[in-house]
Design an enzyme around this catalytic site. Structure first.
Site, PDB file in Angstrom:
ATOM      1  N   ASP A   9       0.775  -1.134  -0.073  1.00 47.49           N
ATOM      2  CA  ASP A   9       0.111  -0.051  -0.021  1.00 47.49           C
ATOM      3  C   ASP A   9       0.865   1.233   0.055  1.00 47.49           C
ATOM      4  O   ASP A   9       2.205   1.027   0.161  1.00 47.49           O
ATOM      5  CB  ASP A   9      -0.959   0.062   1.225  1.00 47.49           C
ATOM      6  CG  ASP A   9      -1.825   1.213   1.442  1.00 47.49           C
ATOM      7  OD1 ASP A   9      -2.190   1.844   0.152  1.00 47.49           O
ATOM      8  OD2 ASP A   9      -2.163   1.519   2.417  1.00 47.49           O
ATOM      9  N   ASP A  11      -0.232   4.922   1.483  1.00 52.71           N
ATOM     10  CA  ASP A  11      -0.341   5.627   2.588  1.00 52.71           C
ATOM     11  C   ASP A  11       0.008   5.054   3.738  1.00 52.71           C
ATOM     12  O   ASP A  11      -0.802   3.718   4.010  1.00 52.71           O
ATOM     13  CB  ASP A  11      -1.719   6.229   2.378  1.00 52.71           C
ATOM     14  CG  ASP A  11      -2.058   7.212   1.246  1.00 52.71           C
ATOM     15  OD1 ASP A  11      -1.202   7.482   0.844  1.00 52.71           O
ATOM     16  OD2 ASP A  11      -3.366   7.379   1.087  1.00 52.71           O
ATOM     17  N   GLY A  46      -7.545   3.999   3.770  1.00 47.62           N
ATOM     18  CA  GLY A  46      -7.059   2.688   2.965  1.00 47.62           C
ATOM     19  C   GLY A  46      -8.490   2.424   2.311  1.00 47.62           C
ATOM     20  O   GLY A  46      -8.472   1.117   1.506  1.00 47.62           O
ATOM     21  N   ASN A 120      -4.418   9.008  -6.898  1.00 50.39           N
ATOM     22  CA  ASN A 120      -3.081   9.865  -6.896  1.00 50.39           C
ATOM     23  C   ASN A 120      -1.774   9.389  -6.515  1.00 50.39           C
ATOM     24  O   ASN A 120      -0.803   9.763  -6.499  1.00 50.39           O
ATOM     25  CB  ASN A 120      -3.157  11.065  -5.763  1.00 50.39           C
ATOM     26  CG  ASN A 120      -4.389  12.084  -5.916  1.00 50.39           C
ATOM     27  OD1 ASN A 120      -4.518  12.779  -7.012  1.00 50.39           O
ATOM     28  ND2 ASN A 120      -5.417  11.935  -5.227  1.00 50.39           N
TER      29      ASN A 120
END
Length: 215
Positions: A9, A11, A46, A120
């Site tokens: 992932d 973030d 998430g 993003n």
């Protein structure tokens, strides 16, 4: 385990943009007289943008007041503000230990895939100088369901050309760990045991990541 690939992932794992997301949601809520409590910050991590907005509207009991078109516009408005916040990101925003870990993976010829719900993600990865490390970046728009469904991780496995038995997934959110587990992949959680109790392996922070843990 013969480790061939790692799905990460963005973030909270590679860089911490969770605060930027929360600040952007607070901005939107102020504009439309919605309540967002600090306790919601973890729940918003998430998950796709529309799912996050839906959760906020449900908490405010106003879902019925917004059409699909209006919700799409609100998501874009939040995203525009978020982009202003992340515009100045750089290599300095890479989480401690992560660059060394990615370098070790490439030296060991372990494939890397980015599995973020954020549209993003490619832009952020470029800003912090890590794009070249990744063999694939899964586009969240190409999967049927977002986390906690396993779709994005299974898509990453397919794009990397590996088996679920030969890779691990790394997440900092409960929804992400649930998605990894549902995909049948070994899950590594970064953060609090209270939030990530379902992870197969729990680490306190990114400085604890090492290939020695998996070989």
């Amino acid at each position: 385990m013969l480790l061939k690939a790692i799905l990460l992932d963005l973030d909270g794992v590679i860089t911490d943009t969770a605060d930027f997301h929360y600040r952007a949601w607070r901005y939107l809520c102020r504009r439309y007289q919605l309540i967002i409590k600090p306790s919601m910050e973890v729940a918003l991590r998430g998950i796709p943008r529309l799912a996050a907005l839906t959760l906020i509207l449900e908490k405010n009991k106003v879902c019925h007041k917004f059409s699909d078109a209006e919700m799409s516009r609100l998501c874009e408005e939040k995203n525009a503000y978020y982009n202003r916040l992340i515009a100045k990101m750089s290599e300095a925003d890479i989480l401690p230990g992560m660059l060394a870990f990615l370098k070790a993976c490439k030296a060991s010829e372990i494939k890397l895939g980015l599995v973020s719900s954020s549209l993003n993600a490619p832009k952020i990865l470029e800003k912090i100088g890590l794009t070249a490390y990744f063999d694939c970046i899964v586009d969240p728009r190409t999967v049927a369901k977002g986390k906690p469904s396993p779709d994005i991780f299974l898509k990453g496995v397919t794009q990397l050309g590996v088996s679920v038995a030969d890779c691990i997934g790394i997440e900092d959110a409960a929804s992400g760990i649930a998605a990894i587990n549902a995909a049948g992949i070994f899950s590594v959680g970064i953060g609090s045991e209270k939030v990530l109790s379902k992870a197969n392996l729990l680490l306190r922070n990114t400085t604890e990541l090492s290939l020695d843990l998996f070989n």
